[in-house]
Design an enzyme around this catalytic site. Sequence first.
Site, PDB file in Angstrom:
ATOM      1  N   GLY A  78      68.899  -0.330 -21.099  1.00 21.96           N
ATOM      2  CA  GLY A  78      70.274   0.132 -21.190  1.00 21.96           C
ATOM      3  C   GLY A  78      71.111  -0.417 -20.052  1.00 21.96           C
ATOM      4  N   LEU A  79      72.132   0.365 -19.663  1.00 23.57           N
ATOM      5  CA  LEU A  79      73.058  -0.023 -18.598  1.00 23.57           C
ATOM      6  C   LEU A  79      73.724  -1.366 -18.895  1.00 23.57           C
ATOM      7  CD1 LEU A  79      71.006   1.025 -15.431  1.00 23.57           C
ATOM      8  CD2 LEU A  79      72.827   2.301 -16.582  1.00 23.57           C
ATOM      9  N   CYS A  80      74.083  -1.582 -20.156  1.00 26.62           N
ATOM     10  CA  CYS A  80      74.740  -2.831 -20.557  1.00 26.62           C
ATOM     11  C   CYS A  80      75.955  -2.530 -21.437  1.00 26.62           C
ATOM     12  CB  CYS A  80      73.764  -3.757 -21.266  1.00 26.62           C
ATOM     13  SG  CYS A  80      72.825  -3.006 -22.603  1.00 26.62           S
ATOM     14  N   GLY A  81      76.667  -1.465 -21.091  1.00 28.24           N
ATOM     15  CA  GLY A  81      77.869  -1.131 -21.844  1.00 28.24           C
ATOM     16  C   GLY A  81      77.545  -0.721 -23.276  1.00 28.24           C
ATOM     17  N   SER A 262      76.678  -8.545 -20.982  1.00 23.73           N
ATOM     18  CA  SER A 262      77.214  -7.183 -21.062  1.00 23.73           C
ATOM     19  C   SER A 262      76.777  -6.358 -19.857  1.00 23.73           C
ATOM     20  CB  SER A 262      76.743  -6.506 -22.352  1.00 23.73           C
ATOM     21  OG  SER A 262      77.219  -7.184 -23.496  1.00 23.73           O
TER      22      SER A 262
END
Length: 311
Positions: A78-81, A262
């Site tokens: 995660g942590l990719c918008g 991203s």
Amino acid sequence: MQSVKNTKKITEAMKLVAAAKVRRAQEAAVNGRPFAETLLDVLYDINERLQPEDVNVPLTEVRPVKKVALVVVTGDRGLCGGFNNAVLRKAEARMAELGKLALDCSVISVGKKGNSYYMRRPNISVDRFVEGNSFPTAKEAQMIADDVFSMFITEEVDKVELVYTKFVSLIKSKPVIQTLLPLSPKGGIRAANDEFFRLTSKEGKLAVERESVSAKGGGMGLSPLMEFEQDPVQIIDAMMPLYLNSQILRALQESYASELASRMNAMSNATDNAVELTKNLSVVYNRERQAKITGELLEIIAGADALKELP
């Protein structure tokens, strides 16, 4: 304030890591397009020549569609918008369209985020869960291609579609759907105005220099006078596994480059927000501190005045 500063250090480090990786991923995604495009053009031309003839090429057979397989490519972290959510919404929308047409649908999920998403939804039929690697490899693509090949040849599904995120530039990516099987001349992977970038260090900070490049349009085409030493059917049978592998590998590379871009943008925004939040907290802290000091001074002055009034 200290917690925000610590978070800023983490997000800035993650931004630098993503920026260091995205260059390699971008080159792999863009440099792989000419080969896949030329291969498609050759296959289309050979397939068109075979149309008047009575030949059987299973992977180009267009039959009535009863069931569609969706190969959904997501990220591993995660942590990719909104990267993962965008491609999953695209797949959900496609499933809804197929449902309105009364067609069955199954999913081949690629990527840990997609796997966890579909594991929580037992109402969606999933044929296979594939764990992604840190960097897409031909071995991983071949494993997915073998499953797709088997499902289509055995007529378990009548159509296979790729749902992945197309890399456009550092600040833009686009979820797309591409028909993988049967082989269709409507597919295409040309991407004009692709953007390369170079990392530089200006005034001690990370900076990005962008450079736009133009993709060459149009396919190579085959001369109508060209003759093949082998039977065209044998050529297509030999090239179709390569076609499947190259298309799936390209989708994995495009998705991986989009994920890193991203993440870099998301961590950059998070770092900027942390800087802004630190400033706001500093203002609030200084105001409270100043108010407390002012209150203490007033108390001291009031006490001194009271002492003066004593006899």
